[in-house]
Scaffold this motif. Sequence first.
Motif, mmCIF file in Angstrom:
data_model
loop_
_atom_site.group_PDB
_atom_site.id
_atom_site.type_symbol
_atom_site.label_atom_id
_atom_site.label_comp_id
_atom_site.label_asym_id
_atom_site.label_seq_id
_atom_site.Cartn_x
_atom_site.Cartn_y
_atom_site.Cartn_z
ATOM 1 N N ALA A 167 1.242 -1.412 -0.067
ATOM 2 C CA ALA A 167 0.072 0.115 0.254
ATOM 3 C C ALA A 167 0.600 0.894 -0.346
ATOM 4 C CB ALA A 167 -0.967 -0.290 1.112
ATOM 5 N N PRO A 168 0.431 2.724 -0.809
ATOM 6 C CA PRO A 168 -0.426 2.092 -1.879
ATOM 7 C C PRO A 168 -0.306 1.306 -3.021
ATOM 8 C CG PRO A 168 0.566 4.253 -1.643
ATOM 9 C CD PRO A 168 1.530 3.596 -0.855
ATOM 10 N N GLY A 169 0.506 0.413 -3.260
ATOM 11 C CA GLY A 169 1.323 -0.068 -4.421
ATOM 12 C C GLY A 169 0.841 0.506 -5.762
ATOM 13 N N LYS A 170 0.901 1.807 -6.014
ATOM 14 C CA LYS A 170 1.120 2.598 -7.403
ATOM 15 C C LYS A 170 2.409 2.684 -7.369
ATOM 16 C CE LYS A 170 -1.136 5.972 -9.541
ATOM 17 N NZ LYS A 170 -2.911 7.118 -9.235
ATOM 18 N N PRO A 171 2.539 2.608 -7.986
ATOM 19 C CA PRO A 171 4.841 3.298 -8.404
ATOM 20 C C PRO A 171 4.468 4.638 -8.257
ATOM 21 C CG PRO A 171 4.657 1.405 -9.813
ATOM 22 C CD PRO A 171 2.933 1.643 -9.253
ATOM 23 N N GLU A 172 4.007 5.472 -9.695
ATOM 24 C CA GLU A 172 3.589 6.939 -9.694
ATOM 25 C C GLU A 172 2.654 6.851 -8.645
ATOM 26 O OE1 GLU A 172 6.684 8.517 -11.297
ATOM 27 O OE2 GLU A 172 6.941 6.249 -11.392
ATOM 28 N N MET A 173 2.848 8.054 -7.853
ATOM 29 C CA MET A 173 1.564 9.145 -7.016
ATOM 30 C C MET A 173 2.548 9.789 -7.408
ATOM 31 S SD MET A 173 -0.629 6.574 -5.409
ATOM 32 C CE MET A 173 -0.564 7.174 -3.554
ATOM 33 N N THR A 174 1.405 10.994 -7.329
ATOM 34 C CA THR A 174 1.481 12.603 -7.989
ATOM 35 C C THR A 174 1.231 13.012 -6.269
ATOM 36 O OG1 THR A 174 -1.318 12.980 -8.158
ATOM 37 C CG2 THR A 174 0.524 12.552 -9.936
ATOM 38 N N ASP A 175 1.478 14.308 -6.004
ATOM 39 C CA ASP A 175 0.340 14.733 -4.936
ATOM 40 C C ASP A 175 -1.110 14.174 -4.362
ATOM 41 O OD1 ASP A 175 3.468 15.411 -4.311
ATOM 42 O OD2 ASP A 175 3.130 17.336 -3.980
ATOM 43 N N ALA A 176 -1.305 14.823 -5.292
ATOM 44 C CA ALA A 176 -3.045 14.249 -5.722
ATOM 45 C C ALA A 176 -3.579 12.951 -4.932
ATOM 46 C CB ALA A 176 -3.300 15.034 -6.754
ATOM 47 N N ASP A 177 -2.740 11.830 -5.437
ATOM 48 C CA ASP A 177 -2.626 10.977 -5.195
ATOM 49 C C ASP A 177 -2.634 10.393 -3.957
ATOM 50 O OD1 ASP A 177 -3.151 9.866 -7.955
ATOM 51 O OD2 ASP A 177 -1.219 9.479 -8.545
ATOM 52 N N TRP A 178 -1.488 11.055 -3.860
ATOM 53 C CA TRP A 178 -1.400 10.273 -1.780
ATOM 54 C C TRP A 178 -1.993 11.103 -0.856
ATOM 55 C CZ3 TRP A 178 1.722 6.857 -1.073
ATOM 56 C CH2 TRP A 178 3.425 7.063 -1.323
ATOM 57 N N GLU A 179 -2.637 12.446 -1.555
ATOM 58 C CA GLU A 179 -3.777 12.744 -0.424
ATOM 59 C C GLU A 179 -4.662 11.870 -0.684
ATOM 60 O OE1 GLU A 179 -5.843 17.687 0.221
ATOM 61 O OE2 GLU A 179 -4.271 16.870 -0.701
ATOM 62 N N GLU A 180 -5.613 11.552 -0.920
ATOM 63 C CA GLU A 180 -6.256 10.999 -2.161
ATOM 64 C C GLU A 180 -6.227 9.429 -0.631
ATOM 65 O OE1 GLU A 180 -9.221 7.820 -3.312
ATOM 66 O OE2 GLU A 180 -6.691 7.422 -3.496
ATOM 67 N N PHE A 181 -5.062 8.810 -1.567
ATOM 68 C CA PHE A 181 -4.994 7.265 -0.262
ATOM 69 C C PHE A 181 -4.746 8.074 1.371
ATOM 70 C CE2 PHE A 181 -1.001 4.997 2.078
ATOM 71 C CZ PHE A 181 -1.505 4.139 1.760
ATOM 72 N N LEU A 182 -4.193 8.866 1.678
ATOM 73 C CA LEU A 182 -4.043 9.511 3.486
ATOM 74 C C LEU A 182 -4.896 9.437 3.663
ATOM 75 C CD1 LEU A 182 -0.990 11.621 2.933
ATOM 76 C CD2 LEU A 182 -1.261 9.537 4.050
ATOM 77 N N ARG A 183 -6.290 10.755 3.081
ATOM 78 C CA ARG A 183 -7.553 10.573 3.229
ATOM 79 C C ARG A 183 -8.698 9.695 3.173
ATOM 80 N NH1 ARG A 183 -8.651 15.887 4.546
ATOM 81 N NH2 ARG A 183 -7.221 17.379 3.308
ATOM 82 N N ARG A 184 -8.359 8.300 2.718
ATOM 83 C CA ARG A 184 -8.987 7.430 3.098
ATOM 84 C C ARG A 184 -8.103 6.356 3.800
ATOM 85 N NH1 ARG A 184 -7.799 5.540 -2.241
ATOM 86 N NH2 ARG A 184 -6.395 3.747 -1.442
ATOM 87 N N GLU A 185 -6.552 6.164 3.574
ATOM 88 C CA GLU A 185 -6.463 5.140 4.951
ATOM 89 C C GLU A 185 -5.872 5.353 6.368
ATOM 90 O OE1 GLU A 185 -6.537 2.308 3.824
ATOM 91 O OE2 GLU A 185 -7.276 2.249 2.006
ATOM 92 N N SER A 186 -5.829 6.884 6.294
ATOM 93 C CA SER A 186 -5.672 7.654 7.848
ATOM 94 C C SER A 186 -6.099 7.226 9.000
ATOM 95 C CB SER A 186 -5.165 9.143 7.749
ATOM 96 O OG SER A 186 -4.162 9.419 6.952
#
Length: 196
Positions: free
Chosen positions: A106-125
């Motif tokens: 997790a997140p397991g996606k090699p290329e992450m934009t800051d928007a991708d990171w934010e979406e992941f953090l808001r979902r998983e934090s």
Amino acid sequence: MVFMRSDPSLRDPDLQLHFTPVGYKLTPDELIVLKDPVVTAIPNVSRPESCGHLTLRNGSFRDPPRIFARLLDAESDVRALIAGCKYIRRIFAAPPLARHVIEELAPGKPEMTDADWEEFLRRESVTVFHPVGTCKMGADPTAVVDSTLRVHGIENLRVVDASIMPHLVSGNTNAPTMMIGERGADLILSGEGRKE
């Protein structure tokens, strides 16, 4: 454990990175243990600017309070966590460790934009369960206890736990809370601040 700055211009570290030789995922309801071999690495903001609150559910002391954590309300907390996630990836990509890495779960996606990171953090934090400050110590109008841990306006009642911290400490709350307990015990045994 790593204490680091999310931005090199900061004076003090604002992130704590946790590395655990056990795979786990925290959810609001449970701790899910993953099959070995897994290492869990998570960042947390040492002094978050996001601030929650609690209210009474109703007039009954038997009913639990309503807790509003308001995680990631402050954009600065999101930016710091994104920096922490990127740094964790750098650590696992470093030559001494990289050869032991099989995959990132997790997140397991090699290329992450800051928007991708934010979406992941808001979902998983989730919170790491170190809330403080609901009965903060001080002399201002919002303080609940004074410097001898006595509740303002109520005789012979003290609060002796992490809730008296006016602000979250930069690391884990365990040791400071034990010291608050020791100080509270000394104050109670000595009778300091007690009214007869």
